[in-house]
Design a protein around this motif. Structure first.
Motif, mmCIF file in Angstrom:
data_model
loop_
_atom_site.group_PDB
_atom_site.id
_atom_site.type_symbol
_atom_site.label_atom_id
_atom_site.label_comp_id
_atom_site.label_asym_id
_atom_site.label_seq_id
_atom_site.Cartn_x
_atom_site.Cartn_y
_atom_site.Cartn_z
ATOM 1 N N TYR A 64 0.727 3.928 -2.830
ATOM 2 C CA TYR A 64 -0.609 4.516 -2.985
ATOM 3 C C TYR A 64 -0.916 5.492 -1.845
ATOM 4 N N LEU A 65 -0.429 5.169 -0.642
ATOM 5 C CA LEU A 65 -0.615 6.089 0.474
ATOM 6 C C LEU A 65 0.120 7.404 0.216
ATOM 7 N N ASP A 117 0.873 8.625 -2.750
ATOM 8 C CA ASP A 117 0.151 9.336 -3.806
ATOM 9 C C ASP A 117 -1.080 10.049 -3.228
ATOM 10 N N LEU A 118 -1.787 9.356 -2.340
ATOM 11 C CA LEU A 118 -2.977 9.941 -1.725
ATOM 12 C C LEU A 118 -2.604 11.142 -0.874
ATOM 13 N N ALA A 150 -6.986 5.232 -4.916
ATOM 14 C CA ALA A 150 -5.896 4.599 -4.178
ATOM 15 C C ALA A 150 -6.299 3.215 -3.679
ATOM 16 N N ALA A 167 0.804 -1.225 0.000
ATOM 17 C CA ALA A 167 0.000 0.000 0.000
ATOM 18 C C ALA A 167 0.835 1.272 0.000
ATOM 19 N N GLY A 200 -6.170 0.683 -6.413
ATOM 20 C CA GLY A 200 -4.788 0.345 -6.711
ATOM 21 C C GLY A 200 -4.207 -0.633 -5.704
ATOM 22 N N ILE A 201 -4.475 -0.378 -4.427
ATOM 23 C CA ILE A 201 -3.986 -1.290 -3.386
ATOM 24 C C ILE A 201 -4.618 -2.663 -3.555
#
Length: 254
Positions: A93-94, A96-97, A240, A90, A243-244
């Protein structure tokens, strides 16, 4: 075999594990006497084992003289697949978020009737956030918790609805109200909270699915929610989360 002889036949490892097993959510700080009683062993034996566990870092001692779980156990716990595997997958993605929202980002899983925070990135805004990596908070008062509770088995939902402590004046503590909120979470596929865990903090969270099952929740904490920022936050979270979910190949393992 008699109970007393069974206790005498326990290995040192079994006794040490009994000491560690004396701790739970309701017993986070214990005196030596309480430890010995809950572990069902003589006080001198408990005293010796506690000393060894402290030396190794499995236990710590507070200024009040109570014993607590030590940091080294937490460090080892981070290696467990549910944490290391999920955190590793993750992580991009974290970030990116976080870059898209500049808000505090949470990755969490359900642990019984509580939320276990697996990872966290601190946001720019000055928002009171009580969570930390490895901490556990109530399901009913957090955004990620409501997502996980809405998707939990019926018996878990019933247990939580039967005991809804009020944490702030805005915590939802009426079973009927929370039940309707959880149904809406399932319909909308996201959850929100408004100052329910800490004053001045609102949250939005969405489920993370793998193989069609909700395996975790992803959330952000912000100073406030309105019609302007809610859709943007939900959209960023869902991108996100998808994606995860796609990156999880199966049972989380290193």
């Amino acid at each position: 075999m008699a109970g007393n002889s069974t206790r005498h036949g326990l290995s040192v490892t079994s006794r040490a594990l009994a000491i560690l097993g004396a701790f739970d959510q309701q017993h986070r700080r214990l005196t030596l006497t309480e430890l010995a009683t809950r572990a069902d062993m003589p006080l001198p034996t408990a005293h010796r084992l506690v000393g060894e566990l402290i030396a190794w870092g499995a236990l710590g001692r507070t200024e009040s003289g109570h014993y607590v779980i030590g940091r080294r156990l937490w460090d080892i716990g981070l290696l467990a697949p549910v944490q290391s595997g999920l955190r590793r997958l993750a992580s991009p993605y974290l970030h990116d978020l976080y870059g898209a929202t500049l808000a505090t980002v949470h990755l969490a899983v359900r642990d019984g009737r509580q939320v276990l925070y697996v990872d966290r990135l601190s946001g720019h805004a000055s928002v009171p956030v009580v969570s930390s990596i490895g901490s556990r908070l109530p399901l009913h008062a957090t955004g990620v918790g409501k997502v996980l509770l809405a998707n939990a088995p019926a018996d878990v939902r019933a247990e939580v609805l039967a005991d809804l402590p009020r944490i702030t004046p805005f915590t939802v503590s009426q079973p009927g109200v929370l039940s309707r909120q959880l149904d809406k979470v399932l319909a909308d596929d996201y959850a929100t909270t408004v100052e329910e865990m800490s004053l001045g903090a609102c949250s939005v969270a969405v489920p993370i699915r793998a193989s069609g099952q909700v395996v975790a929740a992803l959330g952000v904490v912000v100073p406030g929610l309105d019609r302007g920022n809610r859709p943007r936050l939900v959209s960023a979270l869902q991108v996100a989360a998808r994606g995860i979910g796609r990156s999880i190949p199966g049972p989380l393992a290193d």
